[in-house]
Design a protein around this motif. Structure first.
Motif, PDB file in Angstrom:
ATOM      1  N   HIS B  75       0.846  -1.244   0.059  1.00  0.00           N
ATOM      2  CA  HIS B  75      -0.125  -0.098  -0.049  1.00  0.00           C
ATOM      3  C   HIS B  75       0.929   1.210  -0.123  1.00  0.00           C
ATOM      4  CE1 HIS B  75      -3.356   2.893   1.073  1.00  0.00           C
ATOM      5  NE2 HIS B  75      -3.978   1.894   0.879  1.00  0.00           N
ATOM      6  N   PRO B  76       0.587   2.319  -0.897  1.00  0.00           N
ATOM      7  CA  PRO B  76       1.511   3.323  -0.969  1.00  0.00           C
ATOM      8  C   PRO B  76       1.448   4.264   0.317  1.00  0.00           C
ATOM      9  CG  PRO B  76      -0.244   3.325  -2.871  1.00  0.00           C
ATOM     10  CD  PRO B  76      -0.338   2.159  -2.072  1.00  0.00           C
ATOM     11  N   MET B  77       0.372   4.243   0.953  1.00  0.00           N
ATOM     12  CA  MET B  77       0.306   5.234   2.249  1.00  0.00           C
ATOM     13  C   MET B  77       1.237   4.394   3.315  1.00  0.00           C
ATOM     14  SD  MET B  77      -3.006   6.610   3.888  1.00  0.00           S
ATOM     15  CE  MET B  77      -3.989   6.422   2.607  1.00  0.00           C
ATOM     16  N   VAL B  78       1.255   3.145   3.413  1.00  0.00           N
ATOM     17  CA  VAL B  78       1.987   2.452   4.308  1.00  0.00           C
ATOM     18  C   VAL B  78       3.705   2.296   3.862  1.00  0.00           C
ATOM     19  CG1 VAL B  78       2.503  -0.111   5.218  1.00  0.00           C
ATOM     20  CG2 VAL B  78       0.136   0.678   4.643  1.00  0.00           C
ATOM     21  N   GLN B  79       3.720   2.343   2.562  1.00  0.00           N
ATOM     22  CA  GLN B  79       5.222   2.475   2.266  1.00  0.00           C
ATOM     23  C   GLN B  79       5.734   3.916   2.428  1.00  0.00           C
ATOM     24  OE1 GLN B  79       5.194   1.383  -1.843  1.00  0.00           O
ATOM     25  NE2 GLN B  79       5.299  -0.754  -1.488  1.00  0.00           N
ATOM     26  N   SER B  80       4.935   5.062   2.451  1.00  0.00           N
ATOM     27  CA  SER B  80       5.390   6.091   2.711  1.00  0.00           C
ATOM     28  C   SER B  80       5.286   6.712   4.184  1.00  0.00           C
ATOM     29  CB  SER B  80       4.769   7.216   1.808  1.00  0.00           C
ATOM     30  OG  SER B  80       3.415   7.232   2.232  1.00  0.00           O
ATOM     31  N   LEU B  81       4.185   6.254   4.788  1.00  0.00           N
ATOM     32  CA  LEU B  81       4.101   6.686   6.385  1.00  0.00           C
ATOM     33  C   LEU B  81       4.573   5.924   7.365  1.00  0.00           C
ATOM     34  CD1 LEU B  81       0.638   8.340   6.034  1.00  0.00           C
ATOM     35  CD2 LEU B  81       2.590   9.498   6.013  1.00  0.00           C
ATOM     36  N   ALA B  82       4.397   4.499   6.945  1.00  0.00           N
ATOM     37  CA  ALA B  82       4.910   3.514   7.974  1.00  0.00           C
ATOM     38  C   ALA B  82       5.725   2.465   7.330  1.00  0.00           C
ATOM     39  CB  ALA B  82       3.804   2.796   8.601  1.00  0.00           C
ATOM     40  N   PRO B  83       6.814   2.661   6.849  1.00  0.00           N
ATOM     41  CA  PRO B  83       7.610   1.933   5.929  1.00  0.00           C
ATOM     42  C   PRO B  83       8.265   0.587   6.841  1.00  0.00           C
ATOM     43  CG  PRO B  83       9.031   3.832   6.302  1.00  0.00           C
ATOM     44  CD  PRO B  83       7.649   4.202   6.613  1.00  0.00           C
ATOM     45  N   LEU B  84       8.304   0.862   8.126  1.00  0.00           N
ATOM     46  CA  LEU B  84       8.753  -0.022   8.972  1.00  0.00           C
ATOM     47  C   LEU B  84       7.843  -1.429   8.958  1.00  0.00           C
ATOM     48  CD1 LEU B  84      10.337  -1.263  11.752  1.00  0.00           C
ATOM     49  CD2 LEU B  84       8.501  -0.381  13.060  1.00  0.00           C
ATOM     50  N   LEU B  85       6.578  -1.155   8.779  1.00  0.00           N
ATOM     51  CA  LEU B  85       5.633  -2.325   8.261  1.00  0.00           C
ATOM     52  C   LEU B  85       5.921  -3.308   7.193  1.00  0.00           C
ATOM     53  CD1 LEU B  85       2.253  -0.719   9.661  1.00  0.00           C
ATOM     54  CD2 LEU B  85       3.883  -2.276  10.994  1.00  0.00           C
ATOM     55  N   THR B  86       5.880  -2.438   6.005  1.00  0.00           N
ATOM     56  CA  THR B  86       6.707  -2.979   4.805  1.00  0.00           C
ATOM     57  C   THR B  86       7.870  -3.956   5.132  1.00  0.00           C
ATOM     58  OG1 THR B  86       5.619  -1.190   3.565  1.00  0.00           O
ATOM     59  CG2 THR B  86       7.207  -2.485   2.382  1.00  0.00           C
ATOM     60  N   ASP B  87       8.781  -3.313   5.600  1.00  0.00           N
ATOM     61  CA  ASP B  87       9.962  -3.993   5.718  1.00  0.00           C
ATOM     62  C   ASP B  87       9.844  -5.461   6.669  1.00  0.00           C
ATOM     63  OD1 ASP B  87      12.835  -4.284   5.842  1.00  0.00           O
ATOM     64  OD2 ASP B  87      12.885  -3.065   7.853  1.00  0.00           O
ATOM     65  N   ILE B  88       8.867  -5.279   7.637  1.00  0.00           N
ATOM     66  CA  ILE B  88       8.859  -6.501   8.535  1.00  0.00           C
ATOM     67  C   ILE B  88       7.901  -7.714   7.642  1.00  0.00           C
ATOM     68  CG2 ILE B  88       7.222  -7.367  10.465  1.00  0.00           C
ATOM     69  CD1 ILE B  88       7.869  -4.928  11.877  1.00  0.00           C
ATOM     70  N   VAL B  89       6.920  -6.940   6.852  1.00  0.00           N
ATOM     71  CA  VAL B  89       5.924  -7.905   6.085  1.00  0.00           C
ATOM     72  C   VAL B  89       6.694  -8.789   4.991  1.00  0.00           C
ATOM     73  CG1 VAL B  89       3.903  -8.237   4.508  1.00  0.00           C
ATOM     74  CG2 VAL B  89       3.800  -6.937   6.707  1.00  0.00           C
TER      75      VAL B  89
END
Lengths: 207, 327
Positions: B75-89
């Motif tokens: 999700h673009p919003m997750v990638q820009s605002l919460a990249p930590l979550l992208t990193d973990i997933v």
């Protein structure tokens, strides 16, 4: 009114003859009917309502509409293999890690062994049998052949479905992106390098 | 067993009871059902509920509990605002599992302790309180290092929770008894086993987790590190949040996972960082303080050095992120 067992029970030989005949008829019916009936054309396999304690599953598998009565606890793997006869979906690790049952659910690859079949209501599923629209090999199937990407063949259907899905997924720029995408697709014959080559060749063809 | 296709939150709640389970992606439940470890009478299918959105407003990111992990990380919003979550997933499980697994299911997943999941093992206090623990009684499986008890040493399963706790996330819950929602800090959702390891959660299984809310603060930087035996078996992980002003750390959170009975806040480590210059964060003193409270058994003693490695690496990555932000 009571029936004695011998009045109704078929002998083993009669049963074998009868079931062979019904198989042959079913195959014939399946070949002639357009579109083909869901499975073997028997009324039990195509229930208008679910059997007691069961659940109605309406879905599309390999382009064919299906209407099934399922046990609510059944996995998608069990329904595809045992109720629809799709033996290409392999019964492997049953904990979602080997990839031999990889199936497309609503266009996304999932491990059929851990997806409850009941969740697939009104969804489309595709197994290796349904990847090609005209019966010819898809680009990735041809590439598997060219690169010798199968050995014993057990995991191959799941690998082909996964590879087909990977070609449609966004892939990161890092050199390990294709290998990372194959995470969870095990091959006991160690053909993953050839599978990667097959994948890379189709990607490169498509630019 | 009954399967209910709930059409609304109210309908889902109306079927909840002591022998019901909610079904998101169904993956981990399916495994436990097939092994006879979970034996619910009612399964409540959440797939028709409107819980699959990601919304951002007023400095908050609200993630529906039925969002798939693959959808979350892409999700673009997750990638820009919460990249930590992208990193973990992206390091979690496998791509095929991530397509089906939901955020709620990942947060509420039961332990991956191999002896809990092995139906041929009769001694598991988590399955039957009082039956004993085959891990404590001499298995080679190390079990967890933090938050364990004399009756259970199982590690908690969620990796997403490690990052979300570092981000001070809250969860929204609906209960069959109440008609209004309530929220709870995610960290408070999890409990240590104590003398009753039968549940890993402080909430009832009848409560429905509908969303996770994450505050998005631009001055915060995050670092995450994970050591894993395989994609599905994390050995140790750590997420670090640093809030830095003028090269001084003004707030910090250090959360340990993988070898903890619940997402574990390294409370004694944080005061050593807060108020200190950023340059002093990467010290042995800080890393060792994160290990305070560890309860090693002979089989789990080797995990101490793994825990130190992931804490050091997560701290290093957070410091690096801060430097990159300033550039």
């Amino acid at each position: 009114m009571t029936f004695r067992a011998e009045d109704t029970a078929l002998s083993r030989r009669q049963f074998l003859v009868a079931s062979a005949a019904s198989c042959a008829l079913a195959q014939q019916a399946q070949a002639q009917a357009q579109p083909a009936p869901s499975i073997a054309g028997s009324p039990e396999a195509d229930p208008p309502t679910p059997r007691p304690g069961e659940l109605l599953l309406v879905c599309t598998v390999n382009g064919k509409p299906e209407r099934l009565s399922i046990d609510p606890a059944s996995s998608l793997l069990t329904v595809l293999r045992q109720q629809l006869g799709l033996a290409s979906v392999r019964h492997g690790c049953t904990d979602g890690t080997c990839g031999s049952c990889t199936t497309l659910l609503a266009g996304k690859r999932v491990p059929a062994c851990l997806v409850p079949a009941a969740l697939c209501h009104r969804q489309e599923m595709t197994t290796v049998e349904g990847l090609s629209e005209d019966g010819s090999l898809t680009a990735i199937q041809a590439a598997f052949l060219r690169h010798g990407a199968a050995d014993c063949g057990f995991c191959t259907p799941g690998q082909v479905v996964a590879a087909h899905a990977i070609l449609q997924e966004p892939l990161g720029p890092e050199p390990s992106a294709l290998a990372d995408a194959l995470c969870g697709q095990a091959c006991a014959c160690d053909k993953l390098p050839q599978i990667l080559q097959a994948l890379a060749s189709v990607r490169n063809q498509r630019g | 067993m009954q399967w209910v296709r709930a059409q609304s939150i109210a309908e889902a709640l109306s079927h909840a009871g002591p022998t019901s389970r909610y079904v998101g992606g169904g993956l981990s439940l399916s495994l436990l059902l097939q092994r006879g470890i979970e034996q619910p009478e009612t399964l409540i299918d959440l797939s028709a509920l409107p819980l699959r959105q990601i919304e951002g407003r007023q400095g908050l990111l609200r993630i529906g509990s039925q969002v798939r992990l693959a959808e979350l990380s892409a999700h673009p919003m997750v990638q820009s605002l919460a990249p930590l979550l992208t990193d973990i997933v992206r390091q979690l499980a496998t791509p095929a599992l991530r397509n089906q697994a939901t955020v709620g299911g990942e947060l509420l997943e039961r332990t991956r302790c191999p002896l809990f999941r092995d139906p041929s093992n009769p001694r598991c206090n988590k399955r039957t309180v009082g039956s004993g623990c085959a891990v404590i009684d001499g298995s080679e499986h190390p079990g967890a290092l933090f938050g364990t008890s004399a009756s259970c040493v199982a590690a908690s399963a969620s990796e997403l929770a490690i990052g979300l706790c570092a981000m001070s996330a809250e969860v929204t819950l609906y209960s069959p008894e109440g008609t209004t929602e309530r929220s709870l800090p995610l960290l408070a959702l999890y409990r240590s086993p104590g003398s009753d390891p039968s549940t890993e959660l402080t909430i009832e299984r009848t409560e429905l987790l509908t969303s996770v809310t994450v505050p998005v603060a631009t001055q915060q930087v995050f670092g995450y590190a994970r050591l894993a035996e395989s994609p599905l078996v994390p050995l140790a992980s750590c997420a670090v949040m640093l809030s830095v002003r003028d090269q001084v750390v003004v707030d910090a959170k250090v959360i340990l996972g993988g070898l903890t009975a619940k997402p574990w806040r390294a409370e004694r480590c944080e005061p050593l960082i807060i108020g200190q210059p950023l340059a002093s964060v990467l010290s042995d003193r800080v890393v060792n303080a994160a290990l305070d409270g560890a309860q090693p058994r002979p089989a789990s003693r080797p995990l101490r050095s793994l825990a130190q490695q992931v804490v050091r690496e997560a701290l290093r990555r957070a410091v690096e992120k801060h430097a990159a932000h300033r550039r």
